[in-house]
Design a protein around this motif. Structure first.
Motif, PDB file in Angstrom:
ATOM      1  N   LEU A   1       0.865  -1.177   0.000  1.00 49.29           N
ATOM      2  CA  LEU A   1       0.000   0.000   0.000  1.00 49.29           C
ATOM      3  C   LEU A   1       0.902   1.228   0.000  1.00 49.29           C
ATOM      4  CD1 LEU A   1      -2.915   1.169   0.403  1.00 49.29           C
ATOM      5  CD2 LEU A   1      -2.423   1.090   2.851  1.00 49.29           C
ATOM      6  N   MET A   2       0.674   2.137  -0.959  1.00 46.93           N
ATOM      7  CA  MET A   2       1.553   3.303  -1.055  1.00 46.93           C
ATOM      8  C   MET A   2       0.790   4.534  -1.525  1.00 46.93           C
ATOM      9  SD  MET A   2       3.695   1.959  -4.387  1.00 46.93           S
ATOM     10  CE  MET A   2       3.649   0.271  -3.855  1.00 46.93           C
TER      11      MET A   2
ATOM     12  N   GLY B   1       2.739  -2.849   4.281  1.00 44.42           N
ATOM     13  CA  GLY B   1       2.297  -4.185   3.890  1.00 44.42           C
ATOM     14  C   GLY B   1       3.434  -5.172   4.004  1.00 44.42           C
ATOM     15  N   GLY B   2       3.459  -6.141   3.094  1.00 48.47           N
ATOM     16  CA  GLY B   2       4.498  -7.156   3.106  1.00 48.47           C
ATOM     17  C   GLY B   2       4.017  -8.421   2.435  1.00 48.47           C
ATOM     18  N   VAL B   3       4.673  -9.544   2.751  1.00 51.48           N
ATOM     19  CA  VAL B   3       4.311 -10.835   2.174  1.00 51.48           C
ATOM     20  C   VAL B   3       3.004 -11.303   2.807  1.00 51.48           C
ATOM     21  CG1 VAL B   3       4.998 -13.241   1.856  1.00 51.48           C
ATOM     22  CG2 VAL B   3       6.723 -11.422   1.775  1.00 51.48           C
TER      23      VAL B   3
ATOM     24  N   TRP C   1      -4.308   6.774  -2.415  1.00 46.77           N
ATOM     25  CA  TRP C   1      -3.568   5.533  -2.180  1.00 46.77           C
ATOM     26  C   TRP C   1      -3.643   4.587  -3.374  1.00 46.77           C
ATOM     27  CZ3 TRP C   1      -0.413   4.883   1.888  1.00 46.77           C
ATOM     28  CH2 TRP C   1      -0.553   5.779   2.940  1.00 46.77           C
ATOM     29  N   HIS C   2      -2.588   3.788  -3.490  1.00 48.99           N
ATOM     30  CA  HIS C   2      -2.501   2.732  -4.501  1.00 48.99           C
ATOM     31  C   HIS C   2      -2.137   1.439  -3.785  1.00 48.99           C
ATOM     32  CE1 HIS C   2      -2.504   5.430  -8.033  1.00 48.99           C
ATOM     33  NE2 HIS C   2      -1.998   6.280  -7.165  1.00 48.99           N
ATOM     34  N   LEU C   3      -2.709   0.331  -4.259  1.00 47.81           N
ATOM     35  CA  LEU C   3      -2.378  -0.980  -3.712  1.00 47.81           C
ATOM     36  C   LEU C   3      -1.802  -1.825  -4.838  1.00 47.81           C
ATOM     37  CD1 LEU C   3      -3.330  -2.785  -0.937  1.00 47.81           C
ATOM     38  CD2 LEU C   3      -4.181  -4.082  -2.870  1.00 47.81           C
ATOM     39  N   ILE C   4      -0.676  -2.441  -4.565  1.00 47.01           N
ATOM     40  CA  ILE C   4       0.003  -3.296  -5.533  1.00 47.01           C
ATOM     41  C   ILE C   4       0.050  -4.710  -4.969  1.00 47.01           C
ATOM     42  CG2 ILE C   4       2.211  -3.763  -6.705  1.00 47.01           C
ATOM     43  CD1 ILE C   4       0.829  -1.175  -7.611  1.00 47.01           C
TER      44      ILE C   4
END
Length: 104
Positions: free
Chosen positions: A34-35, A53-55, A71-74
């Motif tokens: 999340l960025m 976030g993370g794994v 926000w953007h979520l990858i």
């Protein structure tokens, strides 16, 4: 300008308030990042960027928006066998407790 060398799925979450919760469902272990919008731009340009976030080893996972912003979520496969199928659901932040004014 270079691009990330791994596959990823991008979700533009638009403007979100602090405390909103994102529920991410995955079909396999992947990274969930999340960025903010400026950090997403840096991610696309393969520059250093900050994220939350993370794994994600289990599904679904929940990520809380730390501050009000765009926000953007990858979801990405960097370091994993393949790109997971994913879906994102927004959960509204808890409503603020109503203010009660004391009668004088």
């Amino acid at each position: 300008m270079s691009k990330p060398t791994f596959r990823f799925t991008h979700y533009d979450l638009k403007e979100q308030r602090a405390g909103a919760i994102i529920e991410v469902t995955l079909s396999a272990v992947n990274n969930v990042r999340l960025m903010t919008a400026p950090n997403f731009q840096r991610f696309k340009e393969t520059l250093d960027f900050k994220w939350v976030g993370g794994v994600a080893k289990k599904s679904p996972i929940k990520v809380t928006i730390p501050e009000s912003a765009h926000w953007h979520l990858i979801v990405d496969m960097e370091g994993h066998h393949g790109l997971a199928e994913s879906s994102v659901k927004m959960i509204a932040p808890p409503a603020a407790a109503p203010r009660i004014n004391k009668a004088s």
